[in-house]
Design a protein around this motif. Sequence first.
Motif, PDB file in Angstrom:
ATOM      1  N   THR A   1      -9.187 -29.230  -9.002  1.00 37.87           N
ATOM      2  CA  THR A   1     -10.527 -30.123  -8.787  1.00 37.87           C
ATOM      3  C   THR A   1     -10.605 -29.662  -7.350  1.00 37.87           C
ATOM      4  O   THR A   1     -12.201 -29.735  -6.512  1.00 37.87           O
ATOM      5  CB  THR A   1     -10.498 -31.873  -8.791  1.00 37.87           C
ATOM      6  N   LEU A   2     -10.145 -30.110  -6.454  1.00 41.55           N
ATOM      7  CA  LEU A   2      -9.578 -29.767  -4.630  1.00 41.55           C
ATOM      8  C   LEU A   2      -9.637 -28.272  -4.228  1.00 41.55           C
ATOM      9  O   LEU A   2     -11.399 -28.320  -3.620  1.00 41.55           O
ATOM     10  CB  LEU A   2      -8.377 -29.944  -4.041  1.00 41.55           C
ATOM     11  N   ALA A   3      -9.259 -27.436  -5.407  1.00 40.58           N
ATOM     12  CA  ALA A   3      -9.330 -26.068  -5.393  1.00 40.58           C
ATOM     13  C   ALA A   3     -10.848 -24.988  -5.551  1.00 40.58           C
ATOM     14  O   ALA A   3     -11.109 -24.638  -4.667  1.00 40.58           O
ATOM     15  CB  ALA A   3      -8.428 -24.593  -6.195  1.00 40.58           C
ATOM     16  N   GLY A   4     -11.302 -26.006  -6.596  1.00 40.11           N
ATOM     17  CA  GLY A   4     -12.765 -25.477  -7.025  1.00 40.11           C
ATOM     18  C   GLY A   4     -14.204 -26.408  -5.894  1.00 40.11           C
ATOM     19  O   GLY A   4     -14.578 -25.551  -5.658  1.00 40.11           O
ATOM     20  N   VAL A   5     -13.880 -27.661  -5.000  1.00 42.04           N
ATOM     21  CA  VAL A   5     -14.652 -27.808  -4.087  1.00 42.04           C
ATOM     22  C   VAL A   5     -14.538 -27.062  -2.828  1.00 42.04           C
ATOM     23  O   VAL A   5     -15.559 -26.596  -2.745  1.00 42.04           O
ATOM     24  CB  VAL A   5     -14.051 -29.165  -3.524  1.00 42.04           C
ATOM     25  N   SER A   6     -13.066 -26.634  -2.908  1.00 42.19           N
ATOM     26  CA  SER A   6     -12.912 -25.531  -1.817  1.00 42.19           C
ATOM     27  C   SER A   6     -13.519 -24.142  -1.891  1.00 42.19           C
ATOM     28  O   SER A   6     -14.437 -23.967  -1.040  1.00 42.19           O
ATOM     29  CB  SER A   6     -11.514 -25.387  -1.316  1.00 42.19           C
ATOM     30  N   ALA A   7     -13.327 -23.813  -3.099  1.00 40.02           N
ATOM     31  CA  ALA A   7     -14.320 -22.667  -3.664  1.00 40.02           C
ATOM     32  C   ALA A   7     -15.526 -22.361  -2.762  1.00 40.02           C
ATOM     33  O   ALA A   7     -16.102 -21.780  -2.453  1.00 40.02           O
ATOM     34  CB  ALA A   7     -13.522 -21.789  -4.784  1.00 40.02           C
ATOM     35  N   ALA A   8     -15.843 -23.933  -3.927  1.00 40.76           N
ATOM     36  CA  ALA A   8     -17.606 -23.640  -3.212  1.00 40.76           C
ATOM     37  C   ALA A   8     -17.686 -24.076  -1.891  1.00 40.76           C
ATOM     38  O   ALA A   8     -18.744 -23.583  -1.584  1.00 40.76           O
ATOM     39  CB  ALA A   8     -17.862 -25.081  -4.165  1.00 40.76           C
ATOM     40  N   LYS A   9     -17.337 -24.793  -1.116  1.00 40.83           N
ATOM     41  CA  LYS A   9     -17.619 -25.011   0.104  1.00 40.83           C
ATOM     42  C   LYS A   9     -17.600 -23.574   0.824  1.00 40.83           C
ATOM     43  O   LYS A   9     -18.717 -23.098   1.647  1.00 40.83           O
ATOM     44  CB  LYS A   9     -16.397 -25.783   0.750  1.00 40.83           C
ATOM     45  N   TYR A  10     -16.183 -22.910   0.471  1.00 36.74           N
ATOM     46  CA  TYR A  10     -16.248 -21.322   1.347  1.00 36.74           C
ATOM     47  C   TYR A  10     -17.727 -20.639   0.998  1.00 36.74           C
ATOM     48  O   TYR A  10     -18.115 -19.347   1.822  1.00 36.74           O
ATOM     49  CB  TYR A  10     -14.622 -21.302   0.850  1.00 36.74           C
TER      50      TYR A  10
ATOM     51  N   SER B   1     -20.157 -21.178  -0.202  1.00 38.60           N
ATOM     52  CA  SER B   1     -21.973 -21.429   0.640  1.00 38.60           C
ATOM     53  C   SER B   1     -22.096 -21.356   1.382  1.00 38.60           C
ATOM     54  O   SER B   1     -22.595 -21.180   2.540  1.00 38.60           O
ATOM     55  CB  SER B   1     -22.145 -23.192  -0.122  1.00 38.60           C
ATOM     56  N   GLN B   2     -20.410 -21.175   2.327  1.00 35.73           N
ATOM     57  CA  GLN B   2     -19.747 -21.357   3.869  1.00 35.73           C
ATOM     58  C   GLN B   2     -21.157 -19.085   4.150  1.00 35.73           C
ATOM     59  O   GLN B   2     -21.631 -18.734   5.292  1.00 35.73           O
ATOM     60  CB  GLN B   2     -19.407 -21.526   4.653  1.00 35.73           C
ATOM     61  N   SER B   3     -20.247 -18.597   3.439  1.00 34.41           N
ATOM     62  CA  SER B   3     -20.283 -17.294   3.058  1.00 34.41           C
ATOM     63  C   SER B   3     -21.645 -16.335   3.793  1.00 34.41           C
ATOM     64  O   SER B   3     -22.585 -16.126   3.542  1.00 34.41           O
ATOM     65  CB  SER B   3     -19.725 -16.736   2.338  1.00 34.41           C
ATOM     66  N   LYS B   4     -22.433 -18.087   2.458  1.00 30.42           N
ATOM     67  CA  LYS B   4     -24.130 -17.499   2.127  1.00 30.42           C
ATOM     68  C   LYS B   4     -24.810 -17.372   2.983  1.00 30.42           C
ATOM     69  O   LYS B   4     -25.579 -17.143   3.528  1.00 30.42           O
ATOM     70  CB  LYS B   4     -24.418 -17.946   0.375  1.00 30.42           C
ATOM     71  N   ASP B   5     -24.336 -18.495   3.808  1.00 31.15           N
ATOM     72  CA  ASP B   5     -25.063 -19.151   4.805  1.00 31.15           C
ATOM     73  C   ASP B   5     -25.175 -18.227   6.349  1.00 31.15           C
ATOM     74  O   ASP B   5     -25.778 -18.106   6.924  1.00 31.15           O
ATOM     75  CB  ASP B   5     -24.559 -20.717   5.860  1.00 31.15           C
ATOM     76  N   THR B   6     -23.697 -18.004   6.660  1.00 31.74           N
ATOM     77  CA  THR B   6     -23.572 -16.871   7.657  1.00 31.74           C
ATOM     78  C   THR B   6     -23.940 -15.336   6.749  1.00 31.74           C
ATOM     79  O   THR B   6     -24.895 -15.031   8.025  1.00 31.74           O
ATOM     80  CB  THR B   6     -21.846 -16.507   7.402  1.00 31.74           C
TER      81      THR B   6
END
Length: 74
Positions: A54-63, A65-70
């Motif tokens: 779960t921690l890895a999945g949340v981390s990947a999702a945040k990463y 979403s940040q890549s798309k924002d950038t």
Amino acid sequence: MISNNKTYNIIKWAVLTALPALSAFIGVIGKAYGWEGTDLAIISLNAFTVFLGTLAGVSAAKYNSQSKDTEENK
């Protein structure tokens, strides 16, 4: 969030490969030798595996979403 790609890859490998294999090993050996705490050990290890996954999945999702924002701000 997980700090870097290397840490993420280690956790991902542990969650997808090492911990499930360890759980199966403990289950088989524990039952073969008649260890009384085998079921509790397997349940605990699997719960920890789900927690890390779960921690890895949340981390990947945040990463991601940040890549798309950038990319959108370029």
